[in-house]
Design a protein around this motif. Structure first.
Motif, PDB file in Angstrom:
ATOM      1  N   ALA A   1       0.905  -1.182  -0.124  1.00 50.25           N
ATOM      2  CA  ALA A   1       0.054   0.032   0.023  1.00 50.25           C
ATOM      3  C   ALA A   1       0.916   1.284   0.219  1.00 50.25           C
ATOM      4  O   ALA A   1       0.632   2.384  -0.471  1.00 50.25           O
ATOM      5  CB  ALA A   1      -0.966   0.089   1.163  1.00 50.25           C
ATOM      6  N   HIS A   2       1.958   1.255   0.839  1.00 47.37           N
ATOM      7  CA  HIS A   2       2.998   2.438   0.639  1.00 47.37           C
ATOM      8  C   HIS A   2       3.543   2.399  -0.605  1.00 47.37           C
ATOM      9  O   HIS A   2       3.572   3.869  -1.026  1.00 47.37           O
ATOM     10  CB  HIS A   2       4.063   2.218   1.897  1.00 47.37           C
ATOM     11  CG  HIS A   2       3.581   2.385   3.320  1.00 47.37           C
ATOM     12  ND1 HIS A   2       3.300   3.718   3.594  1.00 47.37           N
ATOM     13  CD2 HIS A   2       3.499   1.535   4.381  1.00 47.37           C
ATOM     14  CE1 HIS A   2       2.833   3.983   5.022  1.00 47.37           C
ATOM     15  NE2 HIS A   2       3.170   2.338   5.548  1.00 47.37           N
ATOM     16  N   GLU A   3       3.937   1.406  -1.317  1.00 46.93           N
ATOM     17  CA  GLU A   3       4.493   1.420  -2.538  1.00 46.93           C
ATOM     18  C   GLU A   3       3.504   1.972  -3.487  1.00 46.93           C
ATOM     19  O   GLU A   3       3.837   2.810  -4.568  1.00 46.93           O
ATOM     20  CB  GLU A   3       4.884  -0.076  -2.997  1.00 46.93           C
ATOM     21  CG  GLU A   3       5.619   0.049  -4.273  1.00 46.93           C
ATOM     22  CD  GLU A   3       6.060  -1.465  -4.804  1.00 46.93           C
ATOM     23  OE1 GLU A   3       6.466  -1.318  -5.745  1.00 46.93           O
ATOM     24  OE2 GLU A   3       6.294  -2.070  -4.012  1.00 46.93           O
ATOM     25  N   VAL A   4       2.279   1.547  -3.573  1.00 48.84           N
ATOM     26  CA  VAL A   4       1.177   2.076  -4.643  1.00 48.84           C
ATOM     27  C   VAL A   4       1.010   3.593  -4.135  1.00 48.84           C
ATOM     28  O   VAL A   4       1.041   4.461  -5.121  1.00 48.84           O
ATOM     29  CB  VAL A   4      -0.056   1.418  -4.190  1.00 48.84           C
ATOM     30  CG1 VAL A   4      -1.115   2.083  -4.848  1.00 48.84           C
ATOM     31  CG2 VAL A   4       0.048   0.074  -4.810  1.00 48.84           C
ATOM     32  N   ALA A   5       0.893   3.787  -2.932  1.00 47.14           N
ATOM     33  CA  ALA A   5       0.688   5.600  -2.584  1.00 47.14           C
ATOM     34  C   ALA A   5       1.949   6.351  -3.253  1.00 47.14           C
ATOM     35  O   ALA A   5       1.747   7.616  -3.578  1.00 47.14           O
ATOM     36  CB  ALA A   5       0.821   5.706  -1.041  1.00 47.14           C
ATOM     37  N   SER A   6       3.087   5.817  -3.213  1.00 45.60           N
ATOM     38  CA  SER A   6       4.345   6.427  -3.567  1.00 45.60           C
ATOM     39  C   SER A   6       4.366   6.773  -5.305  1.00 45.60           C
ATOM     40  O   SER A   6       4.980   7.621  -5.655  1.00 45.60           O
ATOM     41  CB  SER A   6       5.678   5.797  -3.359  1.00 45.60           C
ATOM     42  OG  SER A   6       5.850   4.691  -4.013  1.00 45.60           O
ATOM     43  N   THR A   7       3.173   6.097  -6.059  1.00 44.58           N
ATOM     44  CA  THR A   7       3.283   5.865  -7.328  1.00 44.58           C
ATOM     45  C   THR A   7       2.038   6.941  -7.748  1.00 44.58           C
ATOM     46  O   THR A   7       1.852   7.116  -9.065  1.00 44.58           O
ATOM     47  CB  THR A   7       3.253   4.583  -7.987  1.00 44.58           C
ATOM     48  OG1 THR A   7       1.921   4.010  -7.710  1.00 44.58           O
ATOM     49  CG2 THR A   7       4.336   3.761  -7.757  1.00 44.58           C
ATOM     50  N   MET A   8       1.185   7.308  -6.841  1.00 41.02           N
ATOM     51  CA  MET A   8       0.074   8.096  -7.362  1.00 41.02           C
ATOM     52  C   MET A   8       0.590   9.667  -7.861  1.00 41.02           C
ATOM     53  O   MET A   8       1.587  10.112  -7.267  1.00 41.02           O
ATOM     54  CB  MET A   8      -0.758   8.081  -6.027  1.00 41.02           C
ATOM     55  CG  MET A   8      -1.628   6.965  -5.723  1.00 41.02           C
ATOM     56  SD  MET A   8      -2.969   6.950  -4.623  1.00 41.02           S
ATOM     57  CE  MET A   8      -2.047   7.752  -3.209  1.00 41.02           C
ATOM     58  N   THR A   9      -0.430   9.995  -8.850  1.00 37.44           N
ATOM     59  CA  THR A   9      -0.229  11.375  -9.200  1.00 37.44           C
ATOM     60  C   THR A   9      -0.749  12.259  -8.006  1.00 37.44           C
ATOM     61  O   THR A   9      -1.395  11.886  -7.245  1.00 37.44           O
ATOM     62  CB  THR A   9      -0.950  11.760 -10.378  1.00 37.44           C
ATOM     63  OG1 THR A   9      -2.355  11.348 -10.237  1.00 37.44           O
ATOM     64  CG2 THR A   9      -0.571  10.649 -11.414  1.00 37.44           C
ATOM     65  N   PRO A  10      -0.477  13.684  -8.282  1.00 32.33           N
ATOM     66  CA  PRO A  10      -1.083  14.513  -7.119  1.00 32.33           C
ATOM     67  C   PRO A  10      -2.465  14.470  -7.309  1.00 32.33           C
ATOM     68  O   PRO A  10      -2.947  14.481  -5.963  1.00 32.33           O
ATOM     69  CB  PRO A  10      -0.387  16.108  -7.532  1.00 32.33           C
ATOM     70  CG  PRO A  10       0.760  15.545  -8.455  1.00 32.33           C
ATOM     71  CD  PRO A  10       0.414  14.283  -9.103  1.00 32.33           C
ATOM     72  N   GLU A  11      -3.266  14.280  -8.054  1.00 32.52           N
ATOM     73  CA  GLU A  11      -4.711  14.047  -8.173  1.00 32.52           C
ATOM     74  C   GLU A  11      -5.030  13.042  -7.594  1.00 32.52           C
ATOM     75  O   GLU A  11      -6.133  13.051  -6.779  1.00 32.52           O
ATOM     76  CB  GLU A  11      -5.125  14.348  -9.561  1.00 32.52           C
ATOM     77  CG  GLU A  11      -4.878  15.607 -10.344  1.00 32.52           C
ATOM     78  CD  GLU A  11      -3.544  15.834 -10.871  1.00 32.52           C
ATOM     79  OE1 GLU A  11      -3.352  16.997 -11.298  1.00 32.52           O
ATOM     80  OE2 GLU A  11      -2.734  14.771 -10.818  1.00 32.52           O
TER      81      GLU A  11
END
Length: 290
Positions: free
Chosen positions: A197-207
């Motif tokens: 989940a942390h890894e996915v969060a780090s790949t999210m765009t600002p939006e």
């Protein structure tokens, strides 16, 4: 249907490196079965090896590994029957549907669904000969999909459906198919889900971070909270052992207090469940997101 100390029966367990799989391997070996324990690395094999436990390097997405498993089973030097296949290997992921890359969806389904089907297809002839058993380790997430559980629950919903179909196909042939649905269990898997989940969060765009950042943090906190109060892996192993050995097993077994949640899922309307799940998650949101 209990193994004889003189003529052991074989049980194959995938994903036996740690957690529920390792605990189940030890529980079934203690009950007199010869366990072929599928692990991913040599160090995992060294850790699990013991009386009645024979580790095998097994990546269930690797056809060569599956063929090697079949060769070992069919060429057993003592000609032992296959009592059960326990499909336990799995990956845990928490990610919003929009954010999780499509290639990662495919990888998750390869491990959590297609790999199990491949192993099952390969071993069914042996199980039919011995009138053995297939035990599929699903999850409470195989019945209910909360926010960010779409990818993982999708694989488990599918495994439940395949299990139902296989059970009806195998019934005339004497092979029983059982599903085990664990809830919160203290294993390494929730920790890996939190890391993902942390890894996915780090790949999210600002939006995307604006849309889902608070939600992902809340899920991480909720997962950590429930894992602390979860059952030990040994408790889940005893339920799986019952699914393997019971003369007339149920079609499904639950593990943990989440069994009550499944009852709610069966009787409450979707909109009420949406409200309940949102309310349960709200205390875990970061303060600035509430």
């Amino acid at each position: 249907m209990t193994a004889s100390p003189e003529i052991q029966e074989i049980v194959i367990i995938t994903g036996a490196s740690t957690g529920i799989g390792a605990a189940t391997a030890r529980e079934l070996a203690r009950r007199g079965f010869h366990v072929l324990a599928g692990v991913r690395r040599d160090r995992d094999a060294d850790a699990i090896r013991g009386p009645g436990i024979e580790p095998l390097i097994l990546d269930i997405t690797n056809p060569d590994h599956i063929r090697a498993l079949a060769t070992r089973v069919h060429g057993d030097p003592q000609g032992r029957a296959v009592r059960a296949l326990v499909n336990n290997a799995a990956m845990a992921v928490n990610a919003p549907v929009e954010v999780f890359a499509i290639d990662e969806w495919r990888r998750l389904f390869e491990v959590n669904l297609f790999g199990h089907i491949a192993v099952t297809q390969t071993l069914l002839p042996a199980l039919i000969r011995s009138k053995g058993r297939v035990v599929n380790i699903s999850s409470v997430g195989g019945k209910v999909a909360m926010a960010t559980y779409g990818p993982y629950a999708g694989t488990k919903f599918a495994l439940e459906a395949v299990s139902d179909s296989l059970r009806r196909e195998m019934a005339p042939l004497g092979v029983q198919v059982v599903v085990v649905e664990p809830g919160a269990v203290r294993t390494e898997m929730p920790g890996r889900a939190i890391a993902s989940a942390h890894e996915v969060a780090s790949t999210m765009t600002p939006e995307q971070s604006q849309r889902y950042g608070g939600l992902v943090q809340a899920i991480i906190a909720q997962t950590a909270y429930h894992t602390k109060s979860g059952l030990p892996a040994d408790a889940a192993a005893k339920v799986i052992a019952k699914a393997v050995t019971a003369r007339k097993p149920r079609t499904r077994y639950t593990v943990g207090r989440e069994a009550a949640l499944l009852t709610l899922v069966r009787i409450l309307p979707d909109r009420i469940l949406d409200l309940l799940f949102a309310a349960a998650l709200r205390p875990h949101f970061p303060k600035e997101s509430k």
